[in-house]
Design a protein around this motif. Structure first.
Motif, PDB file in Angstrom:
ATOM      1  N   LEU A 254     -94.457 -65.174 -81.100  1.00 64.39           N
ATOM      2  CA  LEU A 254     -94.518 -64.247 -79.967  1.00 64.39           C
ATOM      3  C   LEU A 254     -93.128 -63.985 -79.391  1.00 64.39           C
ATOM      4  CD1 LEU A 254     -97.740 -65.544 -78.188  1.00 64.39           C
ATOM      5  CD2 LEU A 254     -97.464 -63.387 -79.437  1.00 64.39           C
ATOM      6  N   ALA A 255     -92.283 -65.000 -79.372  1.00 66.90           N
ATOM      7  CA  ALA A 255     -90.905 -64.806 -78.899  1.00 66.90           C
ATOM      8  C   ALA A 255     -90.152 -63.860 -79.829  1.00 66.90           C
ATOM      9  CB  ALA A 255     -90.188 -66.152 -78.812  1.00 66.90           C
ATOM     10  N   GLU A 256     -90.341 -64.052 -81.117  1.00 69.05           N
ATOM     11  CA  GLU A 256     -89.722 -63.159 -82.109  1.00 69.05           C
ATOM     12  C   GLU A 256     -90.247 -61.732 -81.951  1.00 69.05           C
ATOM     13  OE1 GLU A 256     -90.355 -62.599 -86.870  1.00 69.05           O
ATOM     14  OE2 GLU A 256     -90.045 -64.646 -86.156  1.00 69.05           O
ATOM     15  N   LEU A 257     -91.530 -61.615 -81.699  1.00 72.80           N
ATOM     16  CA  LEU A 257     -92.138 -60.295 -81.518  1.00 72.80           C
ATOM     17  C   LEU A 257     -91.595 -59.609 -80.268  1.00 72.80           C
ATOM     18  CD1 LEU A 257     -94.365 -58.341 -82.582  1.00 72.80           C
ATOM     19  CD2 LEU A 257     -95.933 -59.483 -81.021  1.00 72.80           C
ATOM     20  N   THR A 258     -91.401 -60.378 -79.201  1.00 75.32           N
ATOM     21  CA  THR A 258     -90.869 -59.807 -77.964  1.00 75.32           C
ATOM     22  C   THR A 258     -89.485 -59.204 -78.183  1.00 75.32           C
ATOM     23  OG1 THR A 258     -92.114 -61.405 -76.627  1.00 75.32           O
ATOM     24  CG2 THR A 258     -90.244 -60.328 -75.575  1.00 75.32           C
ATOM     25  N   VAL A 259     -88.638 -59.920 -78.906  1.00 77.89           N
ATOM     26  CA  VAL A 259     -87.297 -59.410 -79.204  1.00 77.89           C
ATOM     27  C   VAL A 259     -87.386 -58.129 -80.027  1.00 77.89           C
ATOM     28  CG1 VAL A 259     -85.144 -59.907 -80.426  1.00 77.89           C
ATOM     29  CG2 VAL A 259     -86.251 -61.697 -79.075  1.00 77.89           C
ATOM     30  N   ALA A 260     -88.264 -58.123 -81.034  1.00 79.07           N
ATOM     31  CA  ALA A 260     -88.414 -56.935 -81.874  1.00 79.07           C
ATOM     32  C   ALA A 260     -88.958 -55.753 -81.076  1.00 79.07           C
ATOM     33  CB  ALA A 260     -89.343 -57.251 -83.046  1.00 79.07           C
TER      34      ALA A 260
ATOM     35  N   VAL B 299    -100.431 -57.809 -74.506  1.00 80.47           N
ATOM     36  CA  VAL B 299     -99.700 -58.019 -73.247  1.00 80.47           C
ATOM     37  C   VAL B 299     -98.236 -57.642 -73.418  1.00 80.47           C
ATOM     38  CG1 VAL B 299     -98.874 -59.788 -71.637  1.00 80.47           C
ATOM     39  CG2 VAL B 299    -101.274 -59.781 -72.356  1.00 80.47           C
ATOM     40  N   ILE B 300     -97.626 -58.074 -74.526  1.00 79.09           N
ATOM     41  CA  ILE B 300     -96.214 -57.752 -74.776  1.00 79.09           C
ATOM     42  C   ILE B 300     -96.030 -56.243 -74.914  1.00 79.09           C
ATOM     43  CG2 ILE B 300     -94.351 -57.979 -76.475  1.00 79.09           C
ATOM     44  CD1 ILE B 300     -95.459 -60.801 -77.076  1.00 79.09           C
ATOM     45  N   TRP B 301     -96.955 -55.592 -75.611  1.00 83.43           N
ATOM     46  CA  TRP B 301     -96.859 -54.142 -75.801  1.00 83.43           C
ATOM     47  C   TRP B 301     -96.952 -53.426 -74.452  1.00 83.43           C
ATOM     48  CZ3 TRP B 301    -100.581 -50.860 -79.384  1.00 83.43           C
ATOM     49  CH2 TRP B 301     -99.959 -49.640 -79.676  1.00 83.43           C
ATOM     50  N   ARG B 302     -97.882 -53.855 -73.610  1.00 83.99           N
ATOM     51  CA  ARG B 302     -98.040 -53.235 -72.285  1.00 83.99           C
ATOM     52  C   ARG B 302     -96.774 -53.409 -71.448  1.00 83.99           C
ATOM     53  NH1 ARG B 302    -100.484 -54.870 -67.014  1.00 83.99           N
ATOM     54  NH2 ARG B 302    -101.243 -52.940 -66.029  1.00 83.99           N
ATOM     55  N   ARG B 303     -96.209 -54.607 -71.529  1.00 78.93           N
ATOM     56  CA  ARG B 303     -94.998 -54.868 -70.755  1.00 78.93           C
ATOM     57  C   ARG B 303     -93.874 -53.927 -71.175  1.00 78.93           C
ATOM     58  NH1 ARG B 303     -93.589 -60.301 -72.156  1.00 78.93           N
ATOM     59  NH2 ARG B 303     -95.442 -60.869 -70.955  1.00 78.93           N
ATOM     60  N   MET B 304     -93.723 -53.704 -72.479  1.00 82.91           N
ATOM     61  CA  MET B 304     -92.668 -52.816 -72.964  1.00 82.91           C
ATOM     62  C   MET B 304     -92.922 -51.363 -72.544  1.00 82.91           C
ATOM     63  SD  MET B 304     -90.516 -54.756 -74.305  1.00 82.91           S
ATOM     64  CE  MET B 304     -90.790 -56.523 -74.072  1.00 82.91           C
ATOM     65  N   LEU B 305     -94.190 -50.936 -72.630  1.00 85.05           N
ATOM     66  CA  LEU B 305     -94.505 -49.565 -72.235  1.00 85.05           C
ATOM     67  C   LEU B 305     -94.263 -49.350 -70.742  1.00 85.05           C
ATOM     68  CD1 LEU B 305     -97.773 -48.893 -74.294  1.00 85.05           C
ATOM     69  CD2 LEU B 305     -95.464 -48.032 -74.744  1.00 85.05           C
ATOM     70  N   ARG B 306     -94.565 -50.336 -69.921  1.00 79.66           N
ATOM     71  CA  ARG B 306     -94.342 -50.217 -68.479  1.00 79.66           C
ATOM     72  C   ARG B 306     -92.850 -50.182 -68.157  1.00 79.66           C
ATOM     73  NH1 ARG B 306     -98.297 -51.333 -64.766  1.00 79.66           N
ATOM     74  NH2 ARG B 306     -96.878 -52.515 -63.451  1.00 79.66           N
ATOM     75  N   ARG B 307     -92.049 -50.902 -68.948  1.00 80.82           N
ATOM     76  CA  ARG B 307     -90.610 -50.911 -68.695  1.00 80.82           C
ATOM     77  C   ARG B 307     -89.971 -49.555 -68.989  1.00 80.82           C
ATOM     78  NH1 ARG B 307     -88.044 -56.645 -70.841  1.00 80.82           N
ATOM     79  NH2 ARG B 307     -89.013 -57.987 -69.251  1.00 80.82           N
ATOM     80  N   ARG B 308     -90.490 -48.882 -69.998  1.00 83.25           N
ATOM     81  CA  ARG B 308     -89.849 -47.628 -70.388  1.00 83.25           C
ATOM     82  C   ARG B 308     -90.402 -46.434 -69.616  1.00 83.25           C
ATOM     83  NH1 ARG B 308     -92.034 -45.740 -76.391  1.00 83.25           N
ATOM     84  NH2 ARG B 308     -93.939 -44.709 -75.669  1.00 83.25           N
ATOM     85  N   SER B 309     -91.514 -46.597 -68.928  1.00 79.86           N
ATOM     86  CA  SER B 309     -92.170 -45.477 -68.258  1.00 79.86           C
ATOM     87  C   SER B 309     -91.797 -45.411 -66.785  1.00 79.86           C
ATOM     88  CB  SER B 309     -93.695 -45.608 -68.399  1.00 79.86           C
ATOM     89  OG  SER B 309     -94.336 -44.586 -67.664  1.00 79.86           O
TER      90      SER B 309
END
Length: 493
Positions: free
Chosen positions: A396-402, A447-457
């Motif tokens: 999951l940590a690796e996925l977060t970085v990617a 959860v990680i995907w949602r966090r990234m989408l919220r950061r960019r929006s």
């Protein structure tokens, strides 16, 4: 006998046996023919197909001789290695997108003039003018913050080593023990996992030694490696080239240095040499120990340098652990005490510990799974295999970085990529009774995907959970159990 080129085969010449350990019929090795590269003529195709058909026959003769006579040493194997058809097969079996070694040559670049390159390589191997290149060393981060050294071999070294492994496997697959699973033809980690589970569930095992060898690949003695190879191989050209690969040295940050011990992790021939080393240093000794010394049942499953030993009696386990340290010391190896544990584990572990006023049985980790004493829905004892928390956190940590790098990528690109990540995870960890862990992993990915989408929006309120559930329904496949129950796999294997 005839060799691959139709000449008299002198591969099989009996000599004094150096290996006194008992042998075992190995798994059948399949040699798969591959398609010819585009652009070759029909005449080339005809001879290529004919040559490919001859490859398994040469290995079959070696394999049959190794099986018949465990005292046999092979004196003429090298012509099987430098056969152009075998080298071509070795080339096509390599990973096409792998990083280049010190020569800077990629798989695709070498294939631009493949036939001429292979003929030249074959001739150099035949004449003895072939030179091994240093191994390029890089470091990959580990979950605990440390770095793991990986060796990247030059492309021609990979080809020659893979062809050599193919030939030597014909000999050693007849010798290796049934409880050895790592990096062998027709065997994989799930075979080893199932063997551990079935042995503990169906045999009288009450104690488990979860063992790990300290820095094994870096600690192997070159002298011992060559002595072990010479137990079965008397072909001086094979021995000379193995020495070349061991002594080629390491190139790190542009600086070459010699290496007097160890083999690079990531090297094509390293897994075979590792199995050979532990076959003589560990496997044969364990087989004799449990026959001559143990009072009760003893089982062992080894995958490379990671192995699990199960015991019926605690005194056997204690005695074995002490003698194991001394045995490994003879071959320049040491147990990793931080990762080696003796625990009470098995059918009666929970009841026995409860009677002594102790807690639940401890767990052990093996090949990415935490093994737990559990029960089926009908109340029978079973071994539960759950994704290791450490492995899950690292992934999951690796996925977060990617995902940070892909933050602004369109959904039509991110969605399929995340699907491939999940399918790969299910492919390995999708074992029976591990569904909850798979589902938890999928939720964390969402959860990680949602966090990234919220950061960019700029309109974060639109990235609701209802919206994410629709994305998950489209792109994130639900967990699936991909593997059969352990006893079912062993029955059909």
């Amino acid at each position: 006998m005839m060799n691959d080129n139709g000449k008299s085969d002198k591969s099989i010449v009996p000599k004094k046996d150096v290996n006194k350990g008992p042998g075992r019929p190995g798994l059948a090795e399949r040699v798969e023919g591959r398609d010819l590269a585009k652009g070759n003529s029909g005449e080339q195709t005809r001879f290529w197909i004919q040559g490919q058909a001859d490859l398994p026959q040469g290995l079959d003769r070696i394999r049959n001789a190794a099986r018949r006579d465990k005292r046999l040493r092979f004196t003429a194997l090298w012509h099987h290695v430098y056969n152009v058809n075998r080298l071509r097969q070795a080339y096509r079996a390599l990973k096409r997108e792998a990083s280049p070694g010190v020569d800077g040559v990629t798989w695709h670049a070498y294939g631009q003039d493949l036939e001429e390159n292979l003929k030249d390589l074959s001739e150099r191997l035949r004449r003895g003018s072939y030179k091994a290149r240093p191994v390029k060393r890089i470091y990959l981060p580990k979950p605990d913050g440390r770095e793991r050294p990986i060796g990247i071999t030059a492309l021609e070294d990979k080809i020659a080593q893979r062809a050599t492994v193919e030939v030597l496997n014909a000999v050693y697959e007849e010798d290796f023990k049934g409880f050895s699973y790592g990096f062998r033809p027709n065997r994989n980690p799930h075979d080893a996992l199932d063997a551990v589970t079935v042995a503990i569930e169906q045999q009288r095992i009450s104690w488990v030694l979860d063992a790990d060898i300290q820095g094994f690949f870096d600690a192997m003695s070159h002298d011992w490696i060559m002595r072990f190879v010479e137990h079965r191989i008397a072909d001086r050209r094979v021995l000379r080239h193995i020495k070349k690969w061991l002594k080629a040295g390491v190139l790190e940050d542009g600086t070459w240095r010699d290496n007097d011990e160890g083999t690079p992790q990531g090297g094509v021939i390293s897994p075979l040499l590792a199995n050979l080393y532990l076959h003589y240093a560990l496997d044969q000794w364990v087989e004799q120990w449990r026959k001559r010394t143990a009072r009760g049942r003893v089982i062992i499953v080894r995958y490379a340098d990671d192995f699990v030993v199960g015991f019926q009696h605690k005194d056997d386990a204690k005695r074995f652990q002490g003698e194991l340290r001394e045995r490994l010391k003879k071959f320049s190896l040491t147990l990793n005490e931080a990762k080696t544990r003796l625990i009470e584990f098995g059918r009666y572990a929970a009841v026995n510990r409860q009677g002594r006023g102790e807690g639940k049985p401890e767990t052990f980790n093996f090949l990415g799974f935490t093994h737990i004493c559990g029960k089926t829905l009908k109340g029978y004892f079973c071994v539960l295999r759950i994704t290791m928390a450490k492995k899950k956190r690292a992934k999951l940590a690796e996925l977060t970085v990617a995902m940070r790098r892909r933050m602004h990528a369109p959904l039509r690109e991110t969605g399929p990529w995340l699907r491939s990540v999940l399918l790969g995870h299910y492919g390995y960890y999708g074992v029976p009774r591990n569904y909850a862990a798979l589902n938890a992993f999928r939720h964390r990915v969402l959860v990680i995907w949602r966090r990234m989408l919220r950061r960019r929006s700029q309109k974060k309120h639109r990235v609701t959970w209802a919206y994410m559930e629709r994305l998950a329904e489209k792109w994130l496949p639900k967990p699936r159990i991909r593997h059969p129950y352990p006893d079912m796999r062993l029955k059909t294997s």
